[in-house]
Design a protein around this motif. Sequence first.
Motif, PDB file in Angstrom:
ATOM      1  N   UNK A  45      27.237 -36.965 -72.314  1.00  0.00           N
ATOM      2  CA  UNK A  45      28.434 -37.571 -71.729  1.00  0.00           C
ATOM      3  C   UNK A  45      29.541 -37.693 -72.782  1.00  0.00           C
ATOM      4  N   UNK A  46      29.205 -38.134 -73.968  1.00  0.00           N
ATOM      5  CA  UNK A  46      30.205 -38.368 -75.013  1.00  0.00           C
ATOM      6  C   UNK A  46      30.471 -37.138 -75.883  1.00  0.00           C
ATOM      7  N   UNK A  47      29.637 -36.126 -75.778  1.00  0.00           N
ATOM      8  CA  UNK A  47      29.818 -34.847 -76.469  1.00  0.00           C
ATOM      9  C   UNK A  47      29.800 -34.978 -77.993  1.00  0.00           C
ATOM     10  N   UNK A  48      28.983 -35.908 -78.477  1.00  0.00           N
ATOM     11  CA  UNK A  48      28.760 -36.050 -79.908  1.00  0.00           C
ATOM     12  C   UNK A  48      27.273 -36.299 -80.127  1.00  0.00           C
ATOM     13  N   UNK A  49      26.813 -35.993 -81.334  1.00  0.00           N
ATOM     14  CA  UNK A  49      25.460 -36.360 -81.703  1.00  0.00           C
ATOM     15  C   UNK A  49      25.411 -37.810 -82.134  1.00  0.00           C
ATOM     16  N   UNK A  50      24.419 -38.544 -81.681  1.00  0.00           N
ATOM     17  CA  UNK A  50      24.312 -39.967 -81.975  1.00  0.00           C
ATOM     18  C   UNK A  50      22.967 -40.276 -82.610  1.00  0.00           C
ATOM     19  N   UNK A  51      22.990 -41.239 -83.519  1.00  0.00           N
ATOM     20  CA  UNK A  51      21.764 -41.747 -84.114  1.00  0.00           C
ATOM     21  C   UNK A  51      21.692 -43.243 -83.853  1.00  0.00           C
ATOM     22  N   UNK A  52      20.557 -43.702 -83.335  1.00  0.00           N
ATOM     23  CA  UNK A  52      20.338 -45.118 -83.070  1.00  0.00           C
ATOM     24  C   UNK A  52      19.574 -45.720 -84.237  1.00  0.00           C
ATOM     25  N   UNK A  53      20.174 -46.678 -84.911  1.00  0.00           N
ATOM     26  CA  UNK A  53      19.590 -47.264 -86.111  1.00  0.00           C
ATOM     27  C   UNK A  53      19.007 -48.641 -85.804  1.00  0.00           C
ATOM     28  N   UNK A  54      17.927 -48.962 -86.473  1.00  0.00           N
ATOM     29  CA  UNK A  54      17.340 -50.282 -86.362  1.00  0.00           C
ATOM     30  C   UNK A  54      16.337 -50.386 -85.239  1.00  0.00           C
ATOM     31  N   UNK A  55      15.654 -51.503 -85.226  1.00  0.00           N
ATOM     32  CA  UNK A  55      14.716 -51.807 -84.142  1.00  0.00           C
ATOM     33  C   UNK A  55      15.371 -52.813 -83.214  1.00  0.00           C
ATOM     34  N   UNK A  56      14.861 -52.940 -82.016  1.00  0.00           N
ATOM     35  CA  UNK A  56      15.489 -53.828 -81.048  1.00  0.00           C
ATOM     36  C   UNK A  56      16.786 -53.226 -80.548  1.00  0.00           C
ATOM     37  N   UNK A  57      17.839 -54.030 -80.486  1.00  0.00           N
ATOM     38  CA  UNK A  57      19.137 -53.521 -80.026  1.00  0.00           C
ATOM     39  C   UNK A  57      19.732 -52.623 -81.111  1.00  0.00           C
ATOM     40  N   UNK A  58      19.957 -51.330 -80.807  1.00  0.00           N
ATOM     41  CA  UNK A  58      20.339 -50.392 -81.866  1.00  0.00           C
ATOM     42  C   UNK A  58      21.811 -50.472 -82.238  1.00  0.00           C
ATOM     43  N   UNK A  59      22.126 -49.956 -83.416  1.00  0.00           N
ATOM     44  CA  UNK A  59      23.493 -49.675 -83.839  1.00  0.00           C
ATOM     45  C   UNK A  59      23.645 -48.169 -83.859  1.00  0.00           C
TER      46      UNK A  59
END
Length: 252
Positions: free
Chosen positions: A233-247
């Motif tokens: 949808x956003x047309x970018x690569x994303x990385x989710x950092x951390x545990x629980x609610x990600x950044x």
Amino acid sequence: MAKTLQLHEVSFGYDRAEPAVVEGFSAGLAAGKVTALIGPNAAGKSTLMKLMLGLLEPWSGTVELEGRPVATCPARQRAAWMSYVPQRVGASFTFTVEEVVRMGRYALPWAPQAVEAALELCDLKDLRTRVYAWLSMGQQQRVLLARAVAQARGAGKVMLLDEPGSAMDLWHTHHTMRILRDLASNGLAVLVILHDLNLASKYADEVWLLQNGRLQAQGPWQAVLRPPTLEPVYRVGLEALGTGRPVFTVRD
């Protein structure tokens, strides 16, 4: 769980000769929840919110507030049940901050304590006599939030917000989101349009992901705020950092 506000297969456009801006949209808002409406520019988010408010009439489908079509709900009843925070509102007259917040009670019983509480909650007591039009954009957004908070006091059921913190500094942005969490915990169904995925991740209970007027995903934040769901949808690569609610960060 029963939905306070429900959309059933809603479609709408501004020109019948053009593709619909919102198409086949079905979802609902529940009391006690903060729902983040996310998606790229021109996805139809603000149009969808106007349909929910009854400001636009769907081409097809229905929008129901407490089980009745929102467009047929009497104006005073709608004002008592539903409050709205737009991105910005111009002012041609020299209304003060307090006068703008009082406007939230225009169609409702006068409640000075609701106005005072809203000014306090939104960090505006020191600005109450300032002219609204002379404030910074971020300060104006806080005034519009306070107006909605004052309006919601009493019989409020739904609050809809269109990027309420887009011009605020960091402290006030997060303070605003904490206010929304508190309002939801006291029984409101809250829908907020956000462009910041990290705000949605930190504060939302539910997420609606919109693209080209269509609902691509909806559900608890854990189910929607995932790189495989967001990246197309956003047309970018994303990385989710951390545990629980990600950044989220954008990959090179």
